[in-house]
Design an enzyme around this catalytic site. Sequence first.
Site, mmCIF file in Angstrom:
data_model
loop_
_atom_site.group_PDB
_atom_site.id
_atom_site.type_symbol
_atom_site.label_atom_id
_atom_site.label_comp_id
_atom_site.label_asym_id
_atom_site.label_seq_id
_atom_site.Cartn_x
_atom_site.Cartn_y
_atom_site.Cartn_z
ATOM 1 N N THR A 157 4.724 0.373 2.829
ATOM 2 C CA THR A 157 4.076 -0.890 3.209
ATOM 3 C C THR A 157 4.221 -1.091 4.710
ATOM 4 O OG1 THR A 157 4.461 -1.874 1.050
ATOM 5 C CG2 THR A 157 4.097 -3.404 2.854
ATOM 6 N N HIS A 268 -1.478 -8.414 1.958
ATOM 7 C CA HIS A 268 -0.213 -8.872 1.378
ATOM 8 C C HIS A 268 -0.403 -10.201 0.646
ATOM 9 C CE1 HIS A 268 3.975 -7.273 1.893
ATOM 10 N NE2 HIS A 268 4.286 -8.413 1.315
ATOM 11 N N GLY A 301 -6.056 -11.412 -3.862
ATOM 12 C CA GLY A 301 -7.049 -12.351 -4.371
ATOM 13 C C GLY A 301 -7.740 -11.926 -5.653
#
Length: 377
Positions: A157, A268, A301
């Site tokens: 990440t 994120h 989302g």
Amino acid sequence: MKSNIHCSEDAQQIALKRLPKLISGFVEGGTGREVGVSNNTAAFDRIKLQARVLRKVDPRSTVQHFLGQEYSVPFGVAPMGMCNVVHPRADQFLAKMAITHNIPLGLSTAASTAVEEINAIAPDRVWFQLYLVPPIDHAMSLVDRAEAAGCKTLVLTVDVPQISRRIRDLQNGFKMDFKIGLRQFYDLATHPVYSLRMAWAGRPQPAHFPKTGAKFDRTASRALADWEFLLNLRDRWKGQLILKGVTSIPDAVQIKDIGADAIWVSNHGGRQLDSALAPIDILPQMRKALGPEYPLILDSGVRAGEDILKALVCGANFVMLGRPWLYAIGAEAERGLESLREALTFDLSAAMAQIGVKNFSEITNENLALFLDAIEK
Ligand SMILES: Cc1cc2nc3c(=O)[nH]c(=O)nc-3n(C[C@H](O)[C@H](O)[C@H](O)COP(=O)(O)O)c2cc1C
């Protein structure tokens, strides 16, 4: 008992009632004014799919091949730190779902259950997620640990060079070693089922960090991960390497050139840069820049089966969800998780029928009804 979860919004609403604010704020919150969080979901709502009729759409398959593996569905669980603050067995529930239904599970560096235990429950489904948190030797020892545990996929990440402030955590007093003040006492006391369950199980701890020595410091800079580090990591890790948290096309091109096996387009979940682009808005350009074959994952989302299909139509090969899984667990534990997974799978397949495709190889640009300005650029 029947589940009351028919969609991720049900899971969210029930979880918000059952979890103390301290915990629901940690899961639900984003950085800044949380404009990015709402923009991530709004961006999906702006995209429209083109319905088609009179096609043979039975039987349909939701199977997706990705990075040399076959999964039952093209979606999975994004890595999330400290899932067991939501429920003492959250990590185990997720791992059981991953193995039973053949879906990938991201396991965070900051997970509350160790990679050995989770990989034993869900062999070949666990993608270990690395944060380059200091000390670097300890972080790199986690890479070896993941490999020894049997993980074949490593996710680095890169969108947390510095953890951003999350206002709700500050307001609610959420910290790794949180102290129970008056506000937290009231919060916990008004959620007795949660509090008794957690009191019985004990406070979750970051499982990849020893109690003494290399302590997990959530706020420490993670900017040690740079281009040189990526080159070294690519050299060292022989399995699949995925870079998570990329929304810039020049960065993505460079990452592909270095030899990462896949890019995970993500902001994120709006937790790092409030004014970040919604990943779904950048995805078609990303696909164009990286070519038709390069493996792309998308998150941020995604809330519904149709969102998963939209992401595939816009160029993703795989789609991940974060918060909805934790809401489902916070709402109804394992039953909630199962209900959410079933709802997403059913709605994805039903939406495929609506746009006239039987499997994902039939998807084309023409399945998009509306090209947004952002997509046309
Ligand atoms: C509670 C929570 C903890 C998270 N922890 C991590 C983490 O440890 N590592 C990581 O790469 N991403 C982490 N993320 C980001 C998720 O992997 C994912 O990118 C994001 O949740 C996707 O957005 P969504 O929640 O809108 O689906 C976390 C997200 C949440 C909500």
